[in-house]
Design a protein around this motif. Structure first.
Motif, mmCIF file in Angstrom:
data_model
loop_
_atom_site.group_PDB
_atom_site.id
_atom_site.type_symbol
_atom_site.label_atom_id
_atom_site.label_comp_id
_atom_site.label_asym_id
_atom_site.label_seq_id
_atom_site.Cartn_x
_atom_site.Cartn_y
_atom_site.Cartn_z
ATOM 1 N N LEU A 44 56.244 27.548 57.178
ATOM 2 C CA LEU A 44 56.632 26.361 57.778
ATOM 3 C C LEU A 44 55.684 25.199 57.426
ATOM 4 O O LEU A 44 56.129 24.302 57.152
ATOM 5 N N GLN A 63 63.322 24.895 56.256
ATOM 6 C CA GLN A 63 62.314 24.400 55.151
ATOM 7 C C GLN A 63 62.135 22.963 55.165
ATOM 8 O O GLN A 63 63.085 22.126 55.261
ATOM 9 N N VAL A 224 59.261 19.194 59.770
ATOM 10 C CA VAL A 224 58.553 20.094 60.271
ATOM 11 C C VAL A 224 57.122 19.369 60.786
ATOM 12 O O VAL A 224 56.445 18.800 59.887
#
Length: 357
Positions: A44, A63, A224
């Motif tokens: 990640l 993703q 992320v």
């Protein structure tokens, strides 16, 4: 692969948040759990896809910078807001072309004529009676269960969330629009003489508003954020008295970046940072056998401030020397050095103070 690597936390406006990795999974469980957790965090962080299965829920592919894939289906739109927000945003446009609008949402379903926005526009009550738990006027919780249907619910027929129509208030010919918070689902109805909604072709002026709802939805996207702390040995590598580094950061004398990307410094003790991996260079994250994740972190400051916090000034030398000879005199030039274009959104580290919590 059968190991617990994190948990589902909260959600905001349809964006589901996951907490993945961390010390409890890296070192607090089995060796396999730690290894798979580390693999997931590295994937990640390096902007690669990773698949997880939620216990009792969906299979998801995450993703950074890409749309999430849920149960094999790539998501398209992030909703414009909850059902109540959508009613408030588009109320003035709906008034005059619809007598009632219901925006279906798994969090808060909005009903235009009962909503404050409809009242401010002097819209006549429609007599609609909704399922679910009423909150404030025009806002309903739990009209259905979460799912892959209308507005993130499990329904395929939007009329199933309507319990009925109040006699003496509802009237034949009443025009009803039911739509989702993304505009991907929408149907147009007209009440017949028995006060039953009958589906009709949607007028062009109503279709334009539904399309505008979709236009105001941003593309679905996985973000992320890496959260980590500067360990003791790292801080000792900066200063003979590491607490002075922490204090200098909190005084905004030292900026903190991760691979050149601005890092948010959490309040409280220590140096705990959070950074968007999309603003970091590709393949920024590595691992060590502990198991532990390794990420770049930089402390940028003036030379005199570095000396004042007990920095190792005897080891300071120009960047040109480091690039030609390595970090230490006898290391030789770095052989794996790569030049990468920095993210245009990342300011020069010395040009701004740290982002302090």
């Amino acid at each position: 692969k059968g190991e617990v690597v994190g948990h589902v936390t909260t959600a905001e406006y349809g964006s589901q948040m996951l907490s993945l990795g961390g010390v409890h999974h890296l070192t607090g469980g089995s060796k396999k759990e730690g290894r798979l957790t580390l693999e997931l965090m590295q994937l990640l962080g390096n902007k690669k896809p990773a698949e997880c299965i939620i216990d009792g829920g969906a299979s998801i592919v995450i993703q950074a910078g890409r749309a999430p894939i849920v149960n094999g289906v790539e998501e398209q739109r992030m909703r414009v807001g909850c059902g109540s927000a959508a009613v408030g945003i588009f109320a003035r446009q709906f008034a005059g072309v619809a007598d009632e609008v219901v925006v279906v949402d798994d969090h808060i379903t909005g009903v235009l004529t009962q909503h404050q926005a409809g009242r401010c526009l002097d819209m006549a009550p429609s007599g609609i009676e909704m399922r679910g738990r009423k909150s404030t006027p025009g806002r309903y919780f739990q009209v259905a269960n979460p799912g892959n249907g209308w507005g993130g619910t499990d329904i395929d027929d939007p009329l199933s969330i309507i319990e009925g129509w109040e006699e003496g208030v509802a009237r034949p010919g009443l025009r009803l629009l039911m739509t989702s918070t993304t505009g991907e689902h929408a149907q147009w109805y007209v009440l017949d003489d028995q006060l039953q909604p009958v589906e009709q072709p949607m007028p062009a002026e109503v279709r334009r508003i539904v399309d505008r709802i979709g236009e105001n939805c941003e593309p679905s996207l996985c973000t992320v954020l890496f959260l980590g702390g500067a360990g003791g040995s790292l801080r000792a590598g900066v200063s003979e008295n590491p607490v002075l580094l922490t204090r200098a950061i909190k005084k905004a004398l030292v900026n903190v970046t991760c691979g050149g990307a601005p890092a948010y410094v959490w309040p409280g003790g220590g140096i705990t940072v959070m950074v968007d991996v999309m603003r970091m260079p590709d393949n920024s994250f590595g691992t060590v056998p502990t198991p532990a994740i390794v990420a770049p972190i930089e402390f940028s400051m003036r030379l005199d401030d570095y000396a004042a916090l007990g920095g190792h000034t005897a080891s300071v030398f120009p960047l040109e020397q480091a690039l030609s000879r390595g970090a230490w005199q006898d290391d030789g030039a770095p052989l794996a050095r790569q030049w990468q274009q920095i993210d245009a959104a990342n300011p020069w580290p010395l040009a701004q103070p740290p982002m302090l919590g």
